[in-house]
Design an enzyme around this catalytic site. Structure first.
Site, PDB file in Angstrom:
ATOM      1  N   CYS A 243       0.801  -1.230   0.000  1.00  0.00           N
ATOM      2  CA  CYS A 243       0.000   0.000   0.000  1.00  0.00           C
ATOM      3  C   CYS A 243       0.833   1.280   0.000  1.00  0.00           C
ATOM      4  O   CYS A 243       0.861   1.997  -0.991  1.00  0.00           O
ATOM      5  CB  CYS A 243      -0.935   0.002   1.202  1.00  0.00           C
ATOM      6  SG  CYS A 243      -2.116  -1.350   1.144  1.00  0.00           S
TER       7      CYS A 243
HETATM    8  N1  LIG Z   1      -2.590  -5.983   1.789  1.00  0.00           N
HETATM    9  C1  LIG Z   1      -3.096  -4.913   2.365  1.00  0.00           C
HETATM   10  O1  LIG Z   1      -2.779  -4.590   3.521  1.00  0.00           O
HETATM   11  C2  LIG Z   1      -4.105  -4.040   1.645  1.00  0.00           C
HETATM   12  C3  LIG Z   1      -4.851  -3.109   2.383  1.00  0.00           C
HETATM   13  C4  LIG Z   1      -5.768  -2.305   1.733  1.00  0.00           C
HETATM   14  C5  LIG Z   1      -5.919  -2.416   0.359  1.00  0.00           C
HETATM   15  N2  LIG Z   1      -5.175  -3.320  -0.348  1.00  0.00           N
HETATM   16  C6  LIG Z   1      -5.393  -3.404  -1.792  1.00  0.00           C
HETATM   17  O2  LIG Z   1      -6.159  -4.559  -2.083  1.00  0.00           O
HETATM   18  C7  LIG Z   1      -5.771  -5.147  -3.326  1.00  0.00           C
HETATM   19  C8  LIG Z   1      -5.369  -6.586  -3.120  1.00  0.00           C
HETATM   20  O3  LIG Z   1      -4.256  -6.632  -2.260  1.00  0.00           O
HETATM   21  P1  LIG Z   1      -3.810  -7.946  -1.506  1.00  0.00           P
HETATM   22  O4  LIG Z   1      -2.778  -7.524  -0.519  1.00  0.00           O
HETATM   23  O5  LIG Z   1      -4.997  -8.722  -1.030  1.00  0.00           O
HETATM   24  O6  LIG Z   1      -3.112  -8.741  -2.711  1.00  0.00           O
HETATM   25  P2  LIG Z   1      -2.643 -10.274  -2.707  1.00  0.00           P
HETATM   26  O7  LIG Z   1      -1.532 -10.356  -3.689  1.00  0.00           O
HETATM   27  O8  LIG Z   1      -2.426 -10.727  -1.307  1.00  0.00           O
HETATM   28  O9  LIG Z   1      -3.893 -11.069  -3.267  1.00  0.00           O
HETATM   29  C9  LIG Z   1      -4.383 -10.930  -4.544  1.00  0.00           C
HETATM   30  C10 LIG Z   1      -4.961 -12.254  -5.011  1.00  0.00           C
HETATM   31  O10 LIG Z   1      -5.554 -12.016  -6.282  1.00  0.00           O
HETATM   32  C11 LIG Z   1      -5.273 -13.135  -7.119  1.00  0.00           C
HETATM   33  N3  LIG Z   1      -5.427 -12.698  -8.499  1.00  0.00           N
HETATM   34  C12 LIG Z   1      -4.586 -11.976  -9.258  1.00  0.00           C
HETATM   35  N4  LIG Z   1      -5.133 -11.729 -10.460  1.00  0.00           N
HETATM   36  C13 LIG Z   1      -6.343 -12.311 -10.461  1.00  0.00           C
HETATM   37  C14 LIG Z   1      -7.382 -12.415 -11.420  1.00  0.00           C
HETATM   38  N5  LIG Z   1      -7.274 -11.840 -12.615  1.00  0.00           N
HETATM   39  N6  LIG Z   1      -8.476 -13.104 -11.090  1.00  0.00           N
HETATM   40  C15 LIG Z   1      -8.599 -13.687  -9.875  1.00  0.00           C
HETATM   41  N7  LIG Z   1      -7.658 -13.634  -8.936  1.00  0.00           N
HETATM   42  C16 LIG Z   1      -6.541 -12.940  -9.208  1.00  0.00           C
HETATM   43  C17 LIG Z   1      -3.883 -13.563  -6.712  1.00  0.00           C
HETATM   44  O11 LIG Z   1      -3.612 -14.899  -7.075  1.00  0.00           O
HETATM   45  C18 LIG Z   1      -3.921 -13.343  -5.204  1.00  0.00           C
HETATM   46  O12 LIG Z   1      -4.359 -14.500  -4.523  1.00  0.00           O
HETATM   47  C19 LIG Z   1      -4.648  -4.251  -3.846  1.00  0.00           C
HETATM   48  O13 LIG Z   1      -5.177  -3.293  -4.697  1.00  0.00           O
HETATM   49  C20 LIG Z   1      -4.124  -3.574  -2.592  1.00  0.00           C
HETATM   50  O14 LIG Z   1      -3.534  -2.329  -2.871  1.00  0.00           O
HETATM   51  C21 LIG Z   1      -4.276  -4.144   0.272  1.00  0.00           C
END
Ligand SMILES: NC(=O)c1ccc[n+]([C@@H]2O[C@H](COP(=O)([O-])OP(=O)(O)OC[C@H]3O[C@@H](n4cnc5c(N)ncnc54)[C@H](O)[C@@H]3O)[C@@H](O)[C@H]2O)c1
Length: 448
Positions: A285
Site C-alpha cells: 500500500c
Molecule cells: N494488503 C493490504 O494490507 C491491503 C490493504 C488495503 C488495500 N489493499 C489493496 O487490495 C488489493 C489486493 O491486495 P492484496 O494484498 O490482497 O493482494 P494479494 O496479492 O495478497 O492477493 C491478490 C490475489 O488475487 C489473485 N489474483 C490476481 N489476479 C487475479 C485475477 N485476474 N483473477 C482472480 N484472482 C486474481 C492472486 O492470485 C492473489 O491470490 C490491492 O489493490 C491492494 O492495494 C491491500
C-alpha cells in the site's frame, strides 16, 4: 437489455429482487482475488450468513483453501475449515461461478510496473472475465486500491460492452479496502467502510450489501470520490512517515533522541498525530498507492510534489540505515567489508508474513554491495529468495548471535525474544525502538 415497458419491469424486478436477497442474506457473494484483502473479506461475508464463492487464478492458493490451509496470518485454519464444513464458503478458479453470484467483489492486486506506473492488468483481466459471465441483477464492487477514475473509465466500459447498462441492469461501485494485516483490534467488520457508486442506485445497493457485514458504511457522492478517499489516507501516511524519517536523521545529527521527541510531542491533545521513523516503508500500500495518484495527476498536467518528495525520502532510508551500521562498526574498529550483519525481522511489517516492498530487501542489497556478510532471522520466513539471493535463517542461539558484528532489528515481531537478543548481540541497531519500549537497556543497543 430490452428498453420497452417489459424491459422496465424486468429492471424494477432486478433491483427489488437483489435488495431482498441481500436483506435476507440469500444473496450469493463472489470474491475475486483471495489475498490479504479478499480472503478475510470472503470469510466475513460467510461468517455473517452469506454463501460465498472465492475465485482466484492461483491453483496453489485454491488447493490450499479447499483443504483448509490458510496462507494469510490473520486467517486461522480452524475458522477457514469451519466455514468450508458448513458449506458457507467454497473456492474455484472457474469464473463461470460469477453467473450464480448476486454480488461480485474484486480484490486483485494493483502493483506498479517497473517504471512506477500503475499495473492495471490484474483488474482488466478479472473484469473481462466477469463481463463474460455477467447477468442482470448483479452488484459489482471493486476494492483494489487504485487511482480516481478507474471504476468509471476501466470497469464500466468493459462491463457495459456486453450490452447491459449500469444502474439499470447491473450496479457498479468502488469501496476501498482498509484492512490492516496484523491489527488485533480492527478487522474487516469493525473498520468503517467508504463506498461510492457509479450511479445513485449502485451506491444504495452497495451500502445495503456492506451494511450486512460491516458496522459502519459511509457513502460518498461517486466512485471517483471513494477512490480518492483511499489515496488521501495513504498519501497522508507516506508524507507523515517521510517527515518523521527526515526529522529522525536530523535528531541524530543534533544528538537528540527522536523517540523521546515524539513521545513528548504526542502529549499535545490536538493538532499532532504521532508517526514513527523506521527503515523505510513497505507493503502493497504505502510505497505503491500514492504513486497511482501522482501518475493520474500527471495526466491532468499536475505534479504531486509532496508524494514525490515523500517517496524520495522514504526510499533513501535503507541507505541511511547502512550508514548507521557503518558508524556502529567503526566505533568498534570494524569495517563494513566482511563484517557479519544479522538482520532480525525481514517482513515489511510486524507479525505479518509479507515481504512485499520490505525495506529489508534493499538493505540486504546495499550491505552486500559493501561486501558485508548478511544473514537473517525471521520467524515468518523459513526461507528467503531476495531477487535471486537465496538465504536460510540462522538459528537463534547465543553462540550464533555472538558471531555477528552487528544485529539490525528491522521488524519488531511479537514472537522475538528481545532480552535474549540484547544479552547475546555484540551491537544492535534498533530501527523500531522496541528494546526501549520493553524496558530493555544495554550499551550495545543503538536506536535509529
Ligand atoms: N494488503 C493490504 O494490507 C491491503 C490493504 C488495503 C488495500 N489493499 C489493496 O487490495 C488489493 C489486493 O491486495 P492484496 O494484498 O490482497 O493482494 P494479494 O496479492 O495478497 O492477493 C491478490 C490475489 O488475487 C489473485 N489474483 C490476481 N489476479 C487475479 C485475477 N485476474 N483473477 C482472480 N484472482 C486474481 C492472486 O492470485 C492473489 O491470490 C490491492 O489493490 C491492494 O492495494 C491491500
Amino acid at each position: 437489455m430490452a428498453g420497452g415497458p417489459e424491459g422496465l419491469f424486468m429492471r424494477k424486478n432486478n433491483i427489488e429482487t437483489l435488495k431482498k436477497k441481500i436483506r435476507t442474506k440469500k444473496a450469493r457473494v463472489a470474491v475475486i482475488g483471495l489475498g490479504y484483502v479478499g480472503l478475510p473479506l470472503a470469510m466475513t461475508f460467510a461468517r455473517k450468513g452469506f454463501k460465498v464463492i472465492g475465485i482466484d487464478i492461483s491453483e496453489k492458493r485454491i488447493k490450499k483453501i479447499a483443504t483448509g490451509v490458510s496462507y494469510i496470518s490473520d486467517v486461522s485454519d480452524e475458522k477457514l475449515r469451519k466455514l468450508l464444513r458448513f458449506k458457507r464458503f467454497a473456492v474455484t478458479n472457474d469464473f463461470t461461478a460469477v453467473r450464480s453470484a448476486d454480488a461480485v467483489i474484486i480484490c486483485v492486486p494493483t502493483p506498479l510496473r517497473r517504471k512506477k506506473t500503475p499495473d492495471m492488468s490484474y483488474i482488466r483481466s478479472a473484469v473481462k472475465k466477469i463481463k463474460d459471465n455477467i447477468r442482470p441483477g448483479q452488484i459489482i464492487a471493486l476494492e483494489s486500491t487504485t487511482y480516481p477514475g478507474t471504476t468509471r473509465e476501466i470497469l464500466l466500459p468493459i462491463l457495459e460492452s456486453g450490452g447491459l447498462t449500469e444502474g439499470k441492469d447491473f450496479y457498479l461501485a468502488f469501496s476501498p479496502e482498509r484492512i490492516d494485516p496484523g491489527n488485533k483490534l480492527y478487522k474487516t467488520e469493525n473498520t468503517p467502510k467508504v463506498i461510492g457508486g457509479i450511479s445513485a442506485k449502485s451506491t444504495e445497493i452497495a451500502k445495503l450489501l456492506y451494511d450486512e457485514v460491516i458496522k459502519s458504511v459511509i457513502p460518498v457522492s461517486s466512485a471517483n470520490a471513494a477512490e480518492m478517499v483511499k489515496l488521501l489516507e495513504n498519501t497522508f501516511r507516506i508524507v507523515n512517515t517521510a517527515l518523521v524519517n527526515e526529522i529522525a536523521i536530523l535528531c541524530d545529527k543534533f544528538g537528540l533522541d527522536i523517540w523521546e521527541i515524539i513521545d513528548a510531542a504526542k502529549t499535545k491533545p490536538y493538532g499532532y498525530m504521532a508517526f514513527y521513523p523506521g527503515p523505510g516503508v513497505g507493503g502493497h500500500c504505502i510505497p505503491v498507492d500514492p504513486l497511482y495518484l501522482s501518475w493520474k495527476a500527471k495526466k491532468h498536467g499536475f505534479e504531486t510534489k509532496f508524494i514525490n518528495l515523500a517517496s524520495y525520502v522514504n526510499e533513501a532510508m535503507p541507505e541511511y540505515i547502512v550508514k548507521r551500521i557503518k558508524k556502529i562498526l567503526s566505533a568498534r574498529k570494524k569495517k563494513i567489508q566482511n563484517a557479519r550483519i544479522l538482520i532480525v525481522g525481514i517482513a515489511y511489517k510486524k507479525d505479518v508474513k509479507d515481504l512485499r516492498e520490505s525495506p529489508a530487501i534493499n538493505i540486504v542489497h546495499y550491505l552486500r554491495r559493501k561486501k558485508a556478510k548478511v544473514s537473517y532471522y525471521d520467524p515468518f520466513f523459513p526461507y528467503l529468495n531476495i531477487r535471486g539471493i537465496e538465504m536460510e535463517p540462522v538459528s537463534m542461539d547465543a553462540k550464533t548471535l555472538k558471531k555477528f558484528d552487528c544485529t539490525l532489528l528491522i521488524t519488531d515481531h511479537t514472537k522475538l525474544d528481545y532480552k535474549f537478543l540484547a544479552r547475546n548481540s555484540k551491537a544492535i541497531l534498533d530501527t523500531r525502538n522496541i528494546f526501549a519500549r520493553l524496558g530493555i537497556k544495554g550499551k550495545n543497543i543503538v536506536k535509529l
